[in-house]
Design a protein around this motif. Structure first.
Motif, short mmCIF file in Angstrom:
data_model
loop_
_atom_site.label_atom_id
_atom_site.label_comp_id
_atom_site.label_asym_id
_atom_site.label_seq_id
_atom_site.Cartn_x
_atom_site.Cartn_y
_atom_site.Cartn_z
N TRP A 64 1.02 -1.22 -0.09
CA TRP A 64 -0.21 -0.15 -0.03
C TRP A 64 0.69 1.10 -0.05
N PHE A 65 1.86 1.27 0.89
CA PHE A 65 2.71 2.38 0.88
C PHE A 65 3.57 2.80 -0.35
N GLN A 66 3.93 1.81 -1.10
CA GLN A 66 4.83 1.81 -2.31
C GLN A 66 3.60 2.53 -3.35
N ARG A 67 2.43 1.93 -3.37
CA ARG A 67 1.50 2.33 -4.31
C ARG A 67 1.06 3.88 -3.87
N TRP A 68 0.99 4.40 -2.64
CA TRP A 68 0.57 5.45 -2.31
C TRP A 68 1.80 6.64 -2.67
N LYS A 69 2.79 6.18 -2.44
CA LYS A 69 4.01 7.05 -2.76
C LYS A 69 4.12 7.33 -4.28
N LYS A 70 3.62 6.51 -5.14
CA LYS A 70 3.60 6.42 -6.62
C LYS A 70 2.58 7.44 -7.10
N ARG A 71 1.34 7.12 -6.30
CA ARG A 71 0.07 7.84 -6.75
C ARG A 71 0.35 9.38 -6.26
N GLU A 72 1.14 9.74 -5.22
CA GLU A 72 1.13 11.07 -4.98
C GLU A 72 2.48 11.65 -5.38
N ASN A 73 3.25 10.83 -5.90
CA ASN A 73 4.51 11.56 -6.71
C ASN A 73 5.48 11.88 -5.66
N ILE A 74 5.74 10.89 -4.71
CA ILE A 74 6.72 11.19 -3.54
C ILE A 74 7.86 10.07 -3.54
N SER A 75 8.88 10.58 -3.49
CA SER A 75 10.38 9.83 -3.28
C SER A 75 10.94 10.17 -2.07
N PHE A 76 11.97 9.44 -1.91
CA PHE A 76 13.04 9.41 -0.76
C PHE A 76 14.08 10.04 -1.45
N ILE A 77 14.56 11.23 -0.88
CA ILE A 77 15.55 11.91 -1.33
C ILE A 77 16.68 12.26 -0.37
N LYS A 78 17.79 12.55 -0.92
CA LYS A 78 18.93 13.04 0.07
C LYS A 78 18.67 14.68 0.37
N THR A 79 18.72 14.81 1.54
CA THR A 79 18.76 16.41 1.65
C THR A 79 20.22 17.17 1.28
N HIS A 80 20.12 18.29 0.93
CA HIS A 80 21.37 19.03 0.41
C HIS A 80 21.52 20.49 0.91
N GLY A 81 22.45 20.90 1.10
CA GLY A 81 22.91 22.27 1.55
C GLY A 81 22.63 22.53 2.85
N GLU A 82 22.65 23.61 3.46
CA GLU A 82 22.45 23.99 4.89
C GLU A 82 21.18 24.91 5.12
N GLN A 83 20.65 24.90 5.87
CA GLN A 83 19.68 25.68 6.41
C GLN A 83 20.27 27.19 6.88
N ARG A 84 19.51 28.18 6.89
CA ARG A 84 19.89 29.41 6.85
C ARG A 84 20.53 29.32 8.70
N GLU A 85 21.23 30.29 8.87
CA GLU A 85 21.77 30.42 10.14
C GLU A 85 20.81 30.82 11.27
N ALA A 86 21.24 30.67 12.41
CA ALA A 86 20.44 30.92 13.65
C ALA A 86 20.39 32.33 13.91
N ASP A 87 19.25 32.79 14.43
CA ASP A 87 19.23 34.09 14.70
C ASP A 87 19.55 34.60 16.05
N PHE A 88 21.20 34.98 16.09
CA PHE A 88 21.55 34.83 17.23
C PHE A 88 21.16 36.55 18.28
N SER A 89 21.02 37.23 17.26
CA SER A 89 20.34 38.61 18.35
C SER A 89 18.91 38.33 18.73
N ALA A 90 18.31 37.51 18.17
CA ALA A 90 16.76 37.06 18.77
C ALA A 90 17.09 35.99 20.20
N ALA A 91 18.02 35.37 20.00
CA ALA A 91 18.44 34.22 21.19
C ALA A 91 19.12 34.99 22.22
N GLN A 92 19.80 36.07 21.95
CA GLN A 92 20.35 36.98 22.92
C GLN A 92 19.49 37.76 23.78
#
Length: 144
Positions: A64-92
């Protein structure tokens, strides 16, 4: 006339279309937050949603899971890059305004050092399920 036209293809839906739809909505909400999602989590969530809808006999099998992924166009991918930096001024700012109030609510024996949580940070998964058209953001990794 092109036989591959989308208008001529029959839309195939699963046996439990309401569960499929609810899982897709949940999936999209979670992916908006850039959360990483794995197969067991999706299958468990599908079963939980089915139970909430009164479909107690629903089982999210691997097929069921394999068919659901195919129907919904979902795949297992590797994440790339980095997210944005933390907001240090807000943390302080938060630290200056809220930290002493927070500490006053606990006795010193209830306060622990958490400097070893970096071990868990490094254990974040590198892969996630995402729509095939999406690009998954990575996480900032340690330079050690």
């Amino acid at each position: 006339m092109d036989n591959e036209s989308d208008s001529r293809k029959r839309k195939i839906s699963g046996k439990e279309e309401v569960v499929d739809k609810a899982l897709k909505e949940w999936f999209l909400q979670v992916r908006k937050k850039d959360a990483r999602i794995n197969g067991p989590l999706l299958r468990q969530k599908a079963e939980d949603l089915a139970k909430k809808m009164g479909k107690d006999d629903f089982v999210a099998t691997e097929g069921w899971f394999q068919r659901w992924k195919k129907r919904e166009n979902i795949s297992f991918i590797k994440t790339h890059g980095e997210q944005r930096e933390a907001d240090f001024s807000a943390a302080q700012s938060w630290f200056k305004t809220h930290w002493t109030d927070l500490l006053s609510q606990y006795s010193p024996s209830d306060i622990f050092n958490a400097n070893e949580t970096g071990l868990y940070f490094r254990a974040l998964p590198e892969h996630t399920y995402a729509l095939k058209i999406d690009k998954a953001k990575g996480a900032k990794t340690s330079k050690e």
